[in-house]
Enzyme design. Structure first.
Site, PDB file in Angstrom:
ATOM      1  N   ASP A  29     -58.551  47.211  14.841  1.00  0.00           N
ATOM      2  CA  ASP A  29     -57.106  47.320  15.096  1.00  0.00           C
ATOM      3  C   ASP A  29     -56.760  47.244  16.585  1.00  0.00           C
ATOM      4  OD1 ASP A  29     -56.738  47.615  12.351  1.00  0.00           O
ATOM      5  OD2 ASP A  29     -56.983  49.795  12.474  1.00  0.00           O
ATOM      6  N   LYS A  32     -56.472  42.077  17.461  1.00  0.00           N
ATOM      7  CA  LYS A  32     -57.186  40.794  17.373  1.00  0.00           C
ATOM      8  C   LYS A  32     -56.303  39.708  16.788  1.00  0.00           C
ATOM      9  CE  LYS A  32     -60.278  42.795  14.843  1.00  0.00           C
ATOM     10  NZ  LYS A  32     -59.853  44.201  14.940  1.00  0.00           N
ATOM     11  N   GLY A  56     -56.939  43.992   8.509  1.00  0.00           N
ATOM     12  CA  GLY A  56     -55.491  43.832   8.447  1.00  0.00           C
ATOM     13  C   GLY A  56     -55.016  43.420   9.822  1.00  0.00           C
ATOM     14  N   HIS A  57     -54.533  42.201   9.944  1.00  0.00           N
ATOM     15  CA  HIS A  57     -54.133  41.665  11.243  1.00  0.00           C
ATOM     16  C   HIS A  57     -52.644  41.346  11.210  1.00  0.00           C
ATOM     17  CE1 HIS A  57     -58.553  40.131  11.540  1.00  0.00           C
ATOM     18  NE2 HIS A  57     -58.461  41.436  11.590  1.00  0.00           N
ATOM     19  N   ARG A 158     -79.878  40.594  -3.034  1.00  0.00           N
ATOM     20  CA  ARG A 158     -80.004  39.254  -3.623  1.00  0.00           C
ATOM     21  C   ARG A 158     -79.567  39.187  -5.082  1.00  0.00           C
ATOM     22  NH1 ARG A 158     -85.882  39.379  -1.451  1.00  0.00           N
ATOM     23  NH2 ARG A 158     -85.396  41.462  -2.157  1.00  0.00           N
ATOM     24  N   GLN A 239     -62.651  43.809  12.171  1.00  0.00           N
ATOM     25  CA  GLN A 239     -63.175  45.125  12.541  1.00  0.00           C
ATOM     26  C   GLN A 239     -63.489  45.188  14.045  1.00  0.00           C
ATOM     27  OE1 GLN A 239     -64.765  43.733   9.336  1.00  0.00           O
ATOM     28  NE2 GLN A 239     -62.828  44.495   8.593  1.00  0.00           N
ATOM     29  N   THR A 315     -53.733  47.626   6.460  1.00  0.00           N
ATOM     30  CA  THR A 315     -54.276  47.422   5.123  1.00  0.00           C
ATOM     31  C   THR A 315     -53.987  48.598   4.208  1.00  0.00           C
ATOM     32  OG1 THR A 315     -56.012  45.984   5.950  1.00  0.00           O
ATOM     33  CG2 THR A 315     -56.438  47.016   3.836  1.00  0.00           C
ATOM     34  N   LYS A 346     -51.551  46.567  24.152  1.00  0.00           N
ATOM     35  CA  LYS A 346     -50.773  47.802  23.983  1.00  0.00           C
ATOM     36  C   LYS A 346     -50.620  48.632  25.249  1.00  0.00           C
ATOM     37  CE  LYS A 346     -50.295  48.709  19.331  1.00  0.00           C
ATOM     38  NZ  LYS A 346     -50.473  49.456  18.097  1.00  0.00           N
ATOM     39  N   VAL A 429     -48.200  43.391  26.493  1.00  0.00           N
ATOM     40  CA  VAL A 429     -47.221  44.469  26.690  1.00  0.00           C
ATOM     41  C   VAL A 429     -46.235  44.564  25.518  1.00  0.00           C
ATOM     42  CG1 VAL A 429     -47.398  44.457  29.212  1.00  0.00           C
ATOM     43  CG2 VAL A 429     -45.757  42.926  28.083  1.00  0.00           C
TER      44      VAL A 429
HETATM   45  P1  GDP Z   1     -56.132  43.854  14.485  1.00  0.00           P
HETATM   46  O1  GDP Z   1     -56.660  44.394  13.213  1.00  0.00           O
HETATM   47  O2  GDP Z   1     -57.101  43.967  15.618  1.00  0.00           O
HETATM   48  O3  GDP Z   1     -55.589  42.457  14.355  1.00  0.00           O
HETATM   49  O4  GDP Z   1     -54.899  44.783  14.888  1.00  0.00           O
HETATM   50  P2  GDP Z   1     -53.726  45.246  13.887  1.00  0.00           P
HETATM   51  O5  GDP Z   1     -52.829  44.091  13.654  1.00  0.00           O
HETATM   52  O6  GDP Z   1     -54.289  45.965  12.714  1.00  0.00           O
HETATM   53  O7  GDP Z   1     -53.027  46.360  14.770  1.00  0.00           O
HETATM   54  C1  GDP Z   1     -52.483  46.071  16.007  1.00  0.00           C
HETATM   55  C2  GDP Z   1     -50.964  46.375  15.941  1.00  0.00           C
HETATM   56  O8  GDP Z   1     -50.449  46.408  17.258  1.00  0.00           O
HETATM   57  C3  GDP Z   1     -50.159  45.312  15.221  1.00  0.00           C
HETATM   58  O9  GDP Z   1     -49.089  45.936  14.557  1.00  0.00           O
HETATM   59  C4  GDP Z   1     -49.652  44.402  16.343  1.00  0.00           C
HETATM   60  O10 GDP Z   1     -48.431  43.761  16.022  1.00  0.00           O
HETATM   61  C5  GDP Z   1     -49.450  45.415  17.438  1.00  0.00           C
HETATM   62  N1  GDP Z   1     -49.655  44.914  18.810  1.00  0.00           N
HETATM   63  C6  GDP Z   1     -50.550  43.994  19.265  1.00  0.00           C
HETATM   64  N2  GDP Z   1     -50.494  43.910  20.613  1.00  0.00           N
HETATM   65  C7  GDP Z   1     -49.543  44.812  21.004  1.00  0.00           C
HETATM   66  C8  GDP Z   1     -49.043  45.213  22.278  1.00  0.00           C
HETATM   67  O11 GDP Z   1     -49.464  44.754  23.333  1.00  0.00           O
HETATM   68  N3  GDP Z   1     -48.073  46.194  22.292  1.00  0.00           N
HETATM   69  C9  GDP Z   1     -47.592  46.761  21.150  1.00  0.00           C
HETATM   70  N4  GDP Z   1     -46.660  47.692  21.254  1.00  0.00           N
HETATM   71  N5  GDP Z   1     -48.041  46.395  19.936  1.00  0.00           N
HETATM   72  C10 GDP Z   1     -49.014  45.447  19.866  1.00  0.00           C
HETATM   73  P1  IMO Z   2     -59.375  45.173  11.379  1.00  0.00           P
HETATM   74  O1  IMO Z   2     -59.968  43.796  11.233  1.00  0.00           O
HETATM   75  C1  IMO Z   2     -59.986  49.486  11.335  1.00  0.00           C
HETATM   76  C2  IMO Z   2     -63.070  51.028   8.630  1.00  0.00           C
HETATM   77  C3  IMO Z   2     -62.606  51.864   7.469  1.00  0.00           C
HETATM   78  C4  IMO Z   2     -63.792  52.814   7.318  1.00  0.00           C
HETATM   79  C5  IMO Z   2     -64.982  51.896   7.622  1.00  0.00           C
HETATM   80  C6  IMO Z   2     -65.667  51.333   6.397  1.00  0.00           C
HETATM   81  O2  IMO Z   2     -57.972  45.281  10.925  1.00  0.00           O
HETATM   82  O3  IMO Z   2     -59.614  45.713  12.757  1.00  0.00           O
HETATM   83  P2  IMO Z   2     -64.999  49.409   4.666  1.00  0.00           P
HETATM   84  O4  IMO Z   2     -63.824  49.284   3.741  1.00  0.00           O
HETATM   85  O5  IMO Z   2     -65.119  48.290   5.659  1.00  0.00           O
HETATM   86  O6  IMO Z   2     -66.285  49.659   3.945  1.00  0.00           O
HETATM   87  O7  IMO Z   2     -64.699  50.763   5.510  1.00  0.00           O
HETATM   88  O8  IMO Z   2     -64.463  50.832   8.400  1.00  0.00           O
HETATM   89  N1  IMO Z   2     -62.447  49.692   8.735  1.00  0.00           N
HETATM   90  C7  IMO Z   2     -61.510  49.369   9.630  1.00  0.00           C
HETATM   91  N2  IMO Z   2     -60.883  50.130  10.558  1.00  0.00           N
HETATM   92  N3  IMO Z   2     -59.720  48.175  11.252  1.00  0.00           N
HETATM   93  C8  IMO Z   2     -60.354  47.393  10.342  1.00  0.00           C
HETATM   94  O9  IMO Z   2     -60.218  46.049  10.308  1.00  0.00           O
HETATM   95  C9  IMO Z   2     -61.265  47.986   9.462  1.00  0.00           C
HETATM   96  N4  IMO Z   2     -62.046  47.539   8.447  1.00  0.00           N
HETATM   97  C10 IMO Z   2     -62.760  48.581   8.026  1.00  0.00           C
HETATM   98  O10 IMO Z   2     -61.419  52.572   7.768  1.00  0.00           O
HETATM   99  O11 IMO Z   2     -63.766  53.810   8.305  1.00  0.00           O
HETATM  100 MG    MG Z   3     -56.175  45.776  11.751  1.00  0.00          MG
END
Ligand code: GDP
Ligand code: IMO
Ligand code: MG
Length: 440
Positions: A29, A32, A56-57, A158, A239, A315, A346, A429
């Protein structure tokens, strides 16, 4: 015999074959999705190499907010071919729903390509993920319950079913019958659950097979050929480094290799193909699920960070745990991934705090650790040693030039760069594409 000389097989003679890796440097999170979407502007392929719909992106483009779980974050650009590569575990029903949603939002998904080697998440994997977590009780990992761990476990044992098995239903059924005998025994006798029926699963997956057929491809060849044409491939990790099965905070990890090395095994490319490894790094740290977290904030400051940063999972909707920036982990991520640069996200969230802290070392008893400790017990009990920095106390979401940031914000970025030992090339930002500052 004709010998075909290719760049891939014989050395590239100094020619660029650019593949870039995007990798989360913390516990996921980090932003990415936003970074990948931005950098995908001038590449031809964006590739998911591991994980599944545990990811979850979120991508924000103008008024449009997209939530992606399996589809690579380059899908918004008509010139990009999104690829789901060999190392991914794929829940076909979830993928088809995601594709339907994207189409409903006016996005063309027809260029998506999926490897036949990717493993299928099956109904018993979902069931086992749920029941094993329940049985672990206080020791539970806090998984996303998407069947990720059980699917990778079957791959290693396997007995997994792969995407290509969908296109030979006789083999699919044979493999399913064999594996389901064991799974049903476990589900009924160990966990007191109902058995699953092979015929029902076969019927359900046969429908998925037909709908997914147009997307299936030899993605390894596709990517090699693209690199030979000197096209650019962006390998998008899900992740993060500390969730890596081998290099993360085991057992509180996911079951794949998000680190840069996973981009090679997960796609069939070799180390020579990679020219940049971009670490996506949040200006503070978050974590979802269980496990150690030295700089975690359980107080009002933490609550404020959650609220200002909107730290709720894409997610599962779970509240993310939050803490100050941890340079020990940043140095570790730099080493494990061979980072060439950071994309810092952020920074705007930290505008809410009058003073900021950055952890530069851990302390346990009389010992100080500047590097990630070699034993998990040390990491679990280590206390962070902080450097305090001034906050800037003003909104920076509209700043478009690094030099125009408040001096204290520039000093914070400089400090993180110095402590982590890797140049910060982008500073984000805000969630929008345009809210990104280039830096050198
Ligand atoms: P990912 O899993 O690494 O793709 O990250 P997520 O999408 O799960 O979580 C990042 C959250 O931060 C999302 O809601 C983005 O829209 C938000 N985000 C990304 N960059 C920035 C930033 O520079 N500032 C703020 N305030 N939000 C951001
Ligand atoms: P993105 O791509 C944050 C965490 C889960 C749990 C551990 C194992 O959005 O950054 P799993 O379901 O993979 O067996 O869970 O990994 N986890 C994440 N935490 N961002 C994710 O993906 C994650 N994918 C799995 O919360 O602690
Ligand atoms: Mg995420």
């Amino acid at each position: 015999m004709r010998v075909v000389r290719t760049n891939a097989g014989t050395g590239n003679g100094g020619q660029q074959m650019p593949a870039h890796v995007i990798v989360g440097t913390q516990w996921g999170d980090e932003g990415k999705g936003k970074a990948t979407d931005l950098l995908a502007d001038d590449v031809q392929y964006v590739v998911r190499y591991q994980g599944g719909n545990n990811a979850g992106h979120t991508i924000v483009v103008g008024e449009q907010v997209l939530k992606l779980h399996l589809v690579p974050s380059g899908v918004l650009y008509p010139h990009v071919t999104p690829v789901i590569a060999d190392g991914v575990v794929l829940d076909p029903g979830v993928l088809l729903e995601e594709l339907d949603t994207l189409v409903g939002q006016g996005i063309d998904v027809s260029k998506l390509r999926i490897s036949g080697n990717a493993h299928l998440i099956m109904p018993y994997h979902l069931e086992l993920d749920r029941v094993t977590e329940r049985w672990l009780g206080r020791q539970r990992l806090g998984t996303t319950k998407r069947g990720i761990g059980p699917t990778y476990a079957d791959k290693a044992a396997r007995v997994g079913l792969r995407v290509q098995d969908l296109y030979d239903m006789k083999i699919f059924r044979q493999k399913l019958d064999a594996v389901l005998r064991e799974k049903n025994a476990i589900l009924t006798r160990v966990y007191n659950r109902l058995p699953l029926k092979a015929a029902d699963i076969e019927t359900e997956y046969a429908v998925y097979a037909e709908r997914l057929r147009p997307y299936i491809a030899d993605t390894g060849s596709l990517l090699h050929e693209a690199l030979e044409r000197d096209e650019t491939v962006l390998l998008e990790g899900a992740q993060g480094t500390l969730l890596d099965l081998d290099h993360g905070t085991y057992p509180f990890v996911t079951s794949s290799n998000p680190v840069a090395g996973g981009a090679l095994t997960g796609t069939g490319l070799g180390p020579r193909h990679i020219d940049r490894v971009i670490g996506i790094t949040k200006a503070y740290v978050t974590r979802v699920g269980s496990g150690p977290f030295p700089t975690e904030l359980d107080d009002d400051t933490g609550e404020r960070m959650v609220q200002v940063g909107g730290e709720f999972g894409t997610t599962t909707g779970r509240r993310r745990r939050v803490g100050w920036f941890d340079a020990v982990l940043a140095r570790y991520a730099a080493r494990v991934n061979g980072l060439t640069e950071h994309f810092l996200t952020k920074l705007d969230v930290l505008s809410a705090f009058p003073t900021l802290r950055v952890c530069h070392a851990y302390r346990l008893h009389d010992e100080e650790y500047e590097h990630f400790p070699p034993h998990q017990s040390i990491f679990h009990r280590a206390r962070p040693v902080y450097t305090e920095l001034d906050g800037w106390g003003e909104d920076i979401g509209d700043v478009r030039d690094f030099a125009a940031l408040p001096k204290a914000a520039q000093a914070y970025v400089d400090a993180i760069e110095e402590l982590s030992g890797v140049p910060i090339r982008y500073v984000s930002v805000g969630p929008g594409r345009e809210q990104t500052l280039g830096r050198g």
